[in-house]
Scaffold this motif. Sequence first.
Motif, PDB file in Angstrom:
ATOM      1  N   GLY A  82       0.749  -1.133   0.005  1.00 46.24           N
ATOM      2  CA  GLY A  82       0.018  -0.022   0.013  1.00 46.24           C
ATOM      3  C   GLY A  82       0.755   1.251  -0.021  1.00 46.24           C
ATOM      4  N   GLU A  83       2.084   1.120   0.515  1.00 46.27           N
ATOM      5  CA  GLU A  83       2.799   2.344   0.847  1.00 46.27           C
ATOM      6  C   GLU A  83       4.105   1.809   0.981  1.00 46.27           C
ATOM      7  OE1 GLU A  83       1.686   5.962   3.007  1.00 46.27           O
ATOM      8  OE2 GLU A  83       0.851   4.402   4.207  1.00 46.27           O
ATOM      9  N   PRO A  84       5.280   2.893   0.855  1.00 45.65           N
ATOM     10  CA  PRO A  84       6.543   2.321   1.236  1.00 45.65           C
ATOM     11  C   PRO A  84       6.590   2.144   2.827  1.00 45.65           C
ATOM     12  CG  PRO A  84       6.715   4.484   0.058  1.00 45.65           C
ATOM     13  CD  PRO A  84       5.188   4.223   0.094  1.00 45.65           C
TER      14      PRO A  84
ATOM     15  N   ASP B 140       7.823  -6.960   1.074  1.00 41.55           N
ATOM     16  CA  ASP B 140       7.269  -5.791   0.822  1.00 41.55           C
ATOM     17  C   ASP B 140       6.714  -5.724  -0.668  1.00 41.55           C
ATOM     18  OD1 ASP B 140       6.685  -3.147   0.299  1.00 41.55           O
ATOM     19  OD2 ASP B 140       8.528  -2.497   0.563  1.00 41.55           O
ATOM     20  N   THR B 141       5.475  -5.819  -0.875  1.00 40.42           N
ATOM     21  CA  THR B 141       4.903  -5.874  -2.220  1.00 40.42           C
ATOM     22  C   THR B 141       4.280  -4.380  -2.857  1.00 40.42           C
ATOM     23  OG1 THR B 141       2.715  -6.316  -1.414  1.00 40.42           O
ATOM     24  CG2 THR B 141       4.288  -8.188  -1.454  1.00 40.42           C
ATOM     25  N   TRP B 142       4.971  -4.261  -4.060  1.00 48.22           N
ATOM     26  CA  TRP B 142       4.521  -3.182  -4.672  1.00 48.22           C
ATOM     27  C   TRP B 142       3.670  -3.468  -5.999  1.00 48.22           C
ATOM     28  CZ3 TRP B 142       4.551  -1.643  -9.823  1.00 48.22           C
ATOM     29  CH2 TRP B 142       3.867  -0.437 -10.082  1.00 48.22           C
ATOM     30  N   TRP B 143       2.588  -2.853  -5.823  1.00 51.53           N
ATOM     31  CA  TRP B 143       1.585  -3.016  -7.116  1.00 51.53           C
ATOM     32  C   TRP B 143       0.417  -1.950  -7.099  1.00 51.53           C
ATOM     33  CZ3 TRP B 143      -3.416  -5.913  -6.472  1.00 51.53           C
ATOM     34  CH2 TRP B 143      -3.386  -6.251  -5.014  1.00 51.53           C
ATOM     35  N   GLN B 144      -0.334  -2.197  -8.068  1.00 49.11           N
ATOM     36  CA  GLN B 144      -1.316  -1.173  -8.073  1.00 49.11           C
ATOM     37  C   GLN B 144      -2.638  -1.600  -8.380  1.00 49.11           C
ATOM     38  OE1 GLN B 144       0.549   1.262 -11.237  1.00 49.11           O
ATOM     39  NE2 GLN B 144       0.967   2.831  -9.977  1.00 49.11           N
ATOM     40  N   THR B 145      -3.793  -0.924  -8.244  1.00 46.39           N
ATOM     41  CA  THR B 145      -4.918  -1.382  -8.745  1.00 46.39           C
ATOM     42  C   THR B 145      -5.035  -1.861 -10.262  1.00 46.39           C
ATOM     43  OG1 THR B 145      -6.220   0.272  -7.516  1.00 46.39           O
ATOM     44  CG2 THR B 145      -7.588  -0.568  -9.060  1.00 46.39           C
TER      45      THR B 145
ATOM     46  N   ASP C  25       5.192   6.366  -9.588  1.00 47.02           N
ATOM     47  CA  ASP C  25       5.871   6.192  -8.698  1.00 47.02           C
ATOM     48  C   ASP C  25       7.241   6.669  -9.013  1.00 47.02           C
ATOM     49  OD1 ASP C  25       3.497   4.918  -7.897  1.00 47.02           O
ATOM     50  OD2 ASP C  25       4.623   3.882  -6.176  1.00 47.02           O
TER      51      ASP C  25
ATOM     52  N   PHE D 192      10.861   2.281  -3.230  1.00 41.34           N
ATOM     53  CA  PHE D 192      10.090   3.406  -3.557  1.00 41.34           C
ATOM     54  C   PHE D 192       9.968   4.471  -2.861  1.00 41.34           C
ATOM     55  CE2 PHE D 192       8.783  -0.659  -5.640  1.00 41.34           C
ATOM     56  CZ  PHE D 192       8.227  -0.044  -6.853  1.00 41.34           C
TER      57      PHE D 192
ATOM     58  N   ARG E  46       4.718   8.597  -4.554  1.00 37.33           N
ATOM     59  CA  ARG E  46       4.078   9.167  -6.037  1.00 37.33           C
ATOM     60  C   ARG E  46       5.099  10.137  -6.321  1.00 37.33           C
ATOM     61  NH1 ARG E  46       0.734   5.800  -8.338  1.00 37.33           N
ATOM     62  NH2 ARG E  46       0.107   7.676  -9.648  1.00 37.33           N
TER      63      ARG E  46
ATOM     64  N   LYS F 227      -3.895   5.545   2.698  1.00 39.08           N
ATOM     65  CA  LYS F 227      -2.732   6.516   2.150  1.00 39.08           C
ATOM     66  C   LYS F 227      -2.785   7.681   2.706  1.00 39.08           C
ATOM     67  CE  LYS F 227      -2.307   3.770  -2.388  1.00 39.08           C
ATOM     68  NZ  LYS F 227      -2.655   2.659  -1.429  1.00 39.08           N
TER      69      LYS F 227
HETATM   70  C1  6R9 Z   1      -2.024  -2.283  -4.062  1.00 35.52           C
HETATM   71  C2  6R9 Z   1      -2.334  -0.616  -3.955  1.00 35.52           C
HETATM   72  C3  6R9 Z   1      -1.161   2.092  -5.632  1.00 35.52           C
HETATM   73  C4  6R9 Z   1      -0.177   2.875  -5.271  1.00 35.52           C
HETATM   74  C5  6R9 Z   1       1.284   2.666  -5.900  1.00 35.52           C
HETATM   75  C6  6R9 Z   1       2.305   3.190  -4.913  1.00 35.52           C
HETATM   76  C7  6R9 Z   1       1.709   2.721  -3.694  1.00 35.52           C
HETATM   77  C8  6R9 Z   1       1.525   0.266  -3.041  1.00 35.52           C
HETATM   78  C9  6R9 Z   1       3.496  -0.132  -2.295  1.00 35.52           C
HETATM   79  C10 6R9 Z   1       3.440   1.183  -2.567  1.00 35.52           C
HETATM   80  C11 6R9 Z   1       5.731   1.453  -1.964  1.00 35.52           C
HETATM   81  C12 6R9 Z   1       4.978  -0.654  -1.737  1.00 35.52           C
HETATM   82  N1  6R9 Z   1       2.083   1.486  -3.212  1.00 35.52           N
HETATM   83  N2  6R9 Z   1       2.324  -0.546  -2.592  1.00 35.52           N
HETATM   84  N3  6R9 Z   1       4.529   2.105  -2.511  1.00 35.52           N
HETATM   85  N4  6R9 Z   1       5.901   0.217  -1.745  1.00 35.52           N
HETATM   86  N5  6R9 Z   1       4.991  -1.912  -1.209  1.00 35.52           N
HETATM   87  O1  6R9 Z   1      -1.965  -0.540  -3.021  1.00 35.52           O
HETATM   88  O2  6R9 Z   1      -2.870  -0.295  -4.863  1.00 35.52           O
HETATM   89  O3  6R9 Z   1      -4.338   1.261  -3.809  1.00 35.52           O
HETATM   90  O4  6R9 Z   1      -4.097   1.335  -6.343  1.00 35.52           O
HETATM   91  O5  6R9 Z   1      -2.068   2.032  -4.792  1.00 35.52           O
HETATM   92  O6  6R9 Z   1       0.391   2.655  -3.903  1.00 35.52           O
HETATM   93  O7  6R9 Z   1       2.349   4.620  -4.882  1.00 35.52           O
HETATM   94  O8  6R9 Z   1       1.273   3.758  -7.020  1.00 35.52           O
HETATM   95  P1  6R9 Z   1      -3.490   1.056  -5.095  1.00 35.52           P
END
Ligand code: 6R9
Length: 656
Positions: free
Chosen positions: A391-393, A415-420, A506, A518, A521, A618
């Motif tokens: 969700g966030e760093p 620590d998993t980065w991804w997006q909707t 990001d 990360f 944003r 967030k």
């Molecule tokens: C899954 C989710 C996406 C945005 C993404 C980024 C931030 C999500 C993160 C992260 C750093 C991580 N983000 N995971 N930043 N490390 N492990 O959260 O989807 O609600 O669409 O948000 O969240 O900025 O671009 P979503």
Amino acid sequence: MSSQIDHLLNETRRFAPSADFAAAANAHADLYDAAADREAFWAEQARNLHWHTPFTRTLDWSNPPFATWFEDGELNVAYNCLDRHVEAGLGDRVALLWEGEPGDERRVTYAELTDEVKRLANVLTELGIDAGDRVAIYLPMIPEAVAAMLAVARIGAIHSVVFGGFSADSLRSRIDDAGAKLVITSDGGYRKGKASPLKPAVDQALGDRGHGPQETVEHVLVVKRTGTEVNWEDGRDLWWHDLVPAASADHVAQPFPAENPLFILYTSGTTGKPKGILHTSGGYLTQAAFTNKVVHDLHPETDVYWCTADIGWITGHTYVTYGPLANGATQVIYEGTPDTPHPGRWWEIVAKYGVTILYTAPTAIRSFMKLGRSIPEQHDLSSLRLLGSVGEPINPEAWMWYRHVIGGDRTPIVDTWWQTETGAIMVSALPGVTETKPGSAQVPLPGIGLDVVDDQGQEVGNGNGGLLVLTEPWPSMLRGIWGDPDRFKETYWDKFADKGYYFAGDGARLDEDGDVWFLGRVDDVMNVSGHRLSTTEIESALVGNEAVAEAAVVGASDETTGQAVVAFCVIKESYMKANSLDGLVDTLRAWVGDQIGPIARPRDVYIVTELPKTRSGKIMRRLLRDVAEGREVGDTTTLADTMVMSTIKGQVTKKD
Ligand code: 6R9
């Protein structure tokens, strides 16, 4: 860029996987080699699903940015999540270990969930819902929410889940944008110790529009959860308990093309109008199931998995409903808030169900840090064997606390980065394989193409920062923005159109090993006297101080330096009990200067009791920037707690 201050990159703590964990892990280092042929790799993962008609083509990228995956294959998403497990003899396995906020519980087996979904699928068809129709789901975290998503998927219709915390206005705009024919809701759900109503918001969303030619909603299907009295519109409103148990449990899942739309999920963009992110079936389910298996190291026979996200967010779609059920997992679902009726509620649930895998967000971890370790320490957390963050760093100090206090120094953290938009995890350590680094999401998953580039799309190389891009299409990528192909192109693809890169929005840095850090944003990157500073970096330094539980940093315009660093800090309760706050502001300014360098020393530090957050946790830095620049605070409607800004403004002025 190379002159950047590299505080985060000075993080030297490393955690190698234990031999025991590695020996039993689903992930292996050879996955990276296997993914050298990207398409063959994803085709192999896709074959772990059940295909009514096997696909012969993997990827069609001849018309970018519109991809198709497994296009000539046919499958049924719900069949993959339910029937095939029952047919494999696993019907008695518990799918959902549901815990209501008041303490009521339900265990739902795969056989029971399949039965419920079949009945509901028949009800939906009787109500005139066909493949391709849209169904809005506005429910609390109850088993019916998962069943509703799967029943819609089963008949090839498209769900649009709207988070239960959203207002009638937000619900209305989402119903209208998608042209939903049916809304599935409940009388309410339990939150913070009270029955919190949902049906009135649906009534308001629909009622305000009358029944003119624009009206698309024909019925509202209502689950009884709290027993609260509801307003009823005969002919439109129907009780779930009247229809679903009485419906036939015979329902044969029909195959649908791999690119049949599965869901729309709205996410906020830089403009006011939310974007309806569109996902389809075969590619999405492939990557959801694969990542859940290797990143969460899911062993469905033995694990008790708990992803704390609400189904109203993408994390709830992919890692509550689709990934775990496609894999046949047993998972905990909790209806309520983490601190009701007591602040140890989550840890009580971990101990009660013997949770082995916990997947949650940094904001939750930091709020537990703020309350102190004595609360989790009252519960037996020894069942946990893997922790995840999304969700966030995650600041290195929060990472360390998570590992130490919750994980007993045993558990790997992913620590998993991804997006909707990406649909599933894209960047993460592989547990059992990767040596982890607190604060870094680390490496693209096998089969994912990623780079960090400058504004012109040139690679920045190790040791440098820039913009994160995805260089290759991936199976669970968004297929578009509902009804707005131009916005889809503009938002994600136009910036690097000549390269064909997906622009994620990001900021990120590559360290000397090529691991990704990360930085938030890109609109959260500050420029102080010509130096690029990241909010995350300074926030991490602040959270590294013994007094600070949580910090948010913004760049406020400044006549001399262009932008100036302004920090908002929430202080730990344990610190406040033992210390006076006199002089703390100066101490914290000096602390950041020592940790990062004088350029990063905040111009202002404000001690506040709360930070403004969206309902998905967030931090809304935009609002803090308004405060820091002495402006009227902007639109607060997406805040979880709309009062928080007036509290913060009061606390900031008092300190002036
Ligand atoms: C899954 C989710 C996406 C945005 C993404 C980024 C931030 C999500 C993160 C992260 C750093 C991580 N983000 N995971 N930043 N490390 N492990 O959260 O989807 O609600 O669409 O948000 O969240 O900025 O671009 P979503």
